[in-house]
Design a protein around this motif. Sequence first.
Motif, short mmCIF file in Angstrom:
data_model
loop_
_atom_site.label_atom_id
_atom_site.label_comp_id
_atom_site.label_asym_id
_atom_site.label_seq_id
_atom_site.Cartn_x
_atom_site.Cartn_y
_atom_site.Cartn_z
N ASP A 1 -5.75 2.60 2.14
CA ASP A 1 -4.38 2.09 2.04
C ASP A 1 -3.57 2.48 3.28
OD1 ASP A 1 -4.88 0.93 -0.40
OD2 ASP A 1 -3.67 2.35 -1.56
N GLU B 1 0.81 -1.22 0.00
CA GLU B 1 0.00 0.00 0.00
C GLU B 1 0.84 1.27 0.00
OE1 GLU B 1 -2.58 -3.27 1.39
OE2 GLU B 1 -0.57 -2.64 1.97
N TYR C 1 -1.93 -0.07 6.17
CA TYR C 1 -0.53 0.04 6.61
C TYR C 1 -0.45 0.11 8.14
CZ TYR C 1 3.23 3.14 8.23
OH TYR C 1 4.24 3.74 8.95
N PHE D 1 0.38 7.49 0.16
CA PHE D 1 -0.67 6.49 -0.08
C PHE D 1 -1.67 7.04 -1.09
CE2 PHE D 1 0.86 5.81 4.25
CZ PHE D 1 1.13 4.46 4.24
N GLN E 1 3.07 3.79 -1.54
CA GLN E 1 3.38 4.16 -2.92
C GLN E 1 4.75 4.83 -3.06
OE1 GLN E 1 1.28 3.25 -5.52
NE2 GLN E 1 0.55 2.10 -3.75
#
Length: 106
Positions: A69, A37, A73, A64, A39
């Motif tokens: 997401d 998740e 996390y 994110f 990015q």
Amino acid sequence: MSTLRHLVFFEFKAETDELAIQEVCDAFGALPGNISEIQAYEFGLNNSPEGLAGGFTHCFQLTFRSEADRDAYLVHPEHKAFQRIADPRVKQVMVFDYWTEQKSKG
């Protein structure tokens, strides 16, 4: 397109040595490879001359796509394992999440 930024600031305990600090930084840096998740990831040390950091020395930025997401996390087993490494060494944590806004110059 707006993205969700998750900023984490650490102030380490006075007795935390450089090796232990590096272990925390390395463990945080491993999270993007283990949690899909995430990015994007950035890390840096405070170098502001203003003296307004309030004892915080290390900043970690995660990106994110969505709050879902980010929330995944937060409860991810790898994140929980990281917290067990960091918690005994960190005096204070500040977390700040925000959605980016794009403004043009001029």
